[in-house]
Design an enzyme around this catalytic site. Sequence first.
Site, PDB file in Angstrom:
ATOM      1  N   LYS A   1      -4.375  -4.326  59.760  1.00  0.00           N
ATOM      2  CA  LYS A   1      -5.698  -4.029  59.191  1.00  0.00           C
ATOM      3  C   LYS A   1      -6.238  -5.175  58.343  1.00  0.00           C
ATOM      4  CE  LYS A   1      -4.662  -0.337  56.826  1.00  0.00           C
ATOM      5  NZ  LYS A   1      -3.271  -0.014  57.159  1.00  0.00           N
TER       6      LYS A   1
ATOM      7  N   ARG B   1       6.013  -9.451  56.682  1.00  0.00           N
ATOM      8  CA  ARG B   1       4.708  -9.904  56.181  1.00  0.00           C
ATOM      9  C   ARG B   1       4.873 -10.770  54.933  1.00  0.00           C
ATOM     10  NH1 ARG B   1       0.168  -5.615  55.637  1.00  0.00           N
ATOM     11  NH2 ARG B   1       1.719  -4.395  54.533  1.00  0.00           N
TER      12      ARG B   1
ATOM     13  N   ARG C   1       5.090  -8.759  49.442  1.00  0.00           N
ATOM     14  CA  ARG C   1       4.614  -7.656  48.614  1.00  0.00           C
ATOM     15  C   ARG C   1       5.789  -6.781  48.201  1.00  0.00           C
ATOM     16  NH1 ARG C   1      -0.435  -4.838  51.571  1.00  0.00           N
ATOM     17  NH2 ARG C   1       0.707  -2.993  50.917  1.00  0.00           N
TER      18      ARG C   1
ATOM     19  N   ARG D   1       5.660   4.896  53.343  1.00  0.00           N
ATOM     20  CA  ARG D   1       4.224   4.675  53.586  1.00  0.00           C
ATOM     21  C   ARG D   1       3.844   5.149  54.988  1.00  0.00           C
ATOM     22  NH1 ARG D   1       4.166  -1.356  52.539  1.00  0.00           N
ATOM     23  NH2 ARG D   1       1.983  -1.337  53.164  1.00  0.00           N
TER      24      ARG D   1
ATOM     25  N   ARG E   1      -8.014   7.754  52.653  1.00  0.00           N
ATOM     26  CA  ARG E   1      -6.638   7.872  53.132  1.00  0.00           C
ATOM     27  C   ARG E   1      -6.177   9.315  53.233  1.00  0.00           C
ATOM     28  NH1 ARG E   1      -4.521   2.425  51.991  1.00  0.00           N
ATOM     29  NH2 ARG E   1      -2.326   2.267  52.462  1.00  0.00           N
TER      30      ARG E   1
END
Length: 214
Positions: free
Chosen positions: A14, A128, A161, A172, A89
Site C-alpha cells: 500500500k 521491509r 519498523r 496485524r 480500518r
Amino acid sequence: MSRMLIMGPPGAGKGTQAANIVKYYGVPHISTGDMFRAAIKNETELGKLAKSYMDKGELVPDSVTIGIVKERLLQPDCKKGFLLDGFPRNLNQAESFDEMLESLGIAVDFVINIEVDPQILIDRVVGRRVCPVCGATFHVEYNKPKVEGICDECGAELIQRKDDTVETATNRLKVYADQTAPLLKYYQEQVFNVDGSKSLEEVFASIKEHLGER
Ligand code: AMP
C-alpha cells in the site's frame, strides 16, 4: 479530481503504491500510520498513546484516529482530492468517515484493493526497510535500494519498523482479516482489485489503468 482509498493487508504494498499514486495524480497522501509514526518521533501525547497499540499490532482507538483524519481532511490541500492509506480500518471508522464526507458534501470515488496471498505477506513485512527521514519504503529482496541500507531518495540510513516483526505482523494480519477486510463489501460500489503479487511496476500500471489519466 479524485478522492481515493487504498486498502490491502499489511505487506500488500500500500505505502509503495500510494507514493506512486500521489506523485502521478498530484493529491496529498494521508497515511494514518505515518501520522502516528510522526507523533511517536516527536514524542507527543498522541505518539505515546499510539505507540502502546502499534507495538502490539492493535488498532489505535477509533476516537483518536477519527479525530486526526478529520483535522487533516480540513486542510486546504485536500480540496483537490486525496489518497487515504490505512484508514478506515473498521466499520465504525468507515461510518464516521461517511459522516465527515457528507458534511463536506463530498464522496469517495475509488477504493483500490491490493490483493496478496497471505502466505507471502509475513515475508514482505519482515523484509521491509523504511527511511526514517522521507518515508520511502524498500524491501531487502523485492525492492532493494541501490546501496544496501541507504535510502535512494534522500541518502538516510534505512531502518526496520518496530512493528515489522513476525509476531506483530501476525497479529496485524489477524486484525486486518477480522476488522478491515469486511470493509471491501461496504465499498463494493467503488472498489477495484489489483493483483499485488506482481512486480511494483505492474501493480502501478494496473492501478493507473483503473484510475485513468490524471
Ligand atoms: P500502517 O502504517 O498503516 O501499517 O499502520 C501501522 C499501525 O498504526 C497499525 O498497526 C495501527 O496500530 C496503527 N493505525 C494506522 N492506521 C490506523 C487506523 N485507521 N485505525 C487504528 N489504528 C491505525
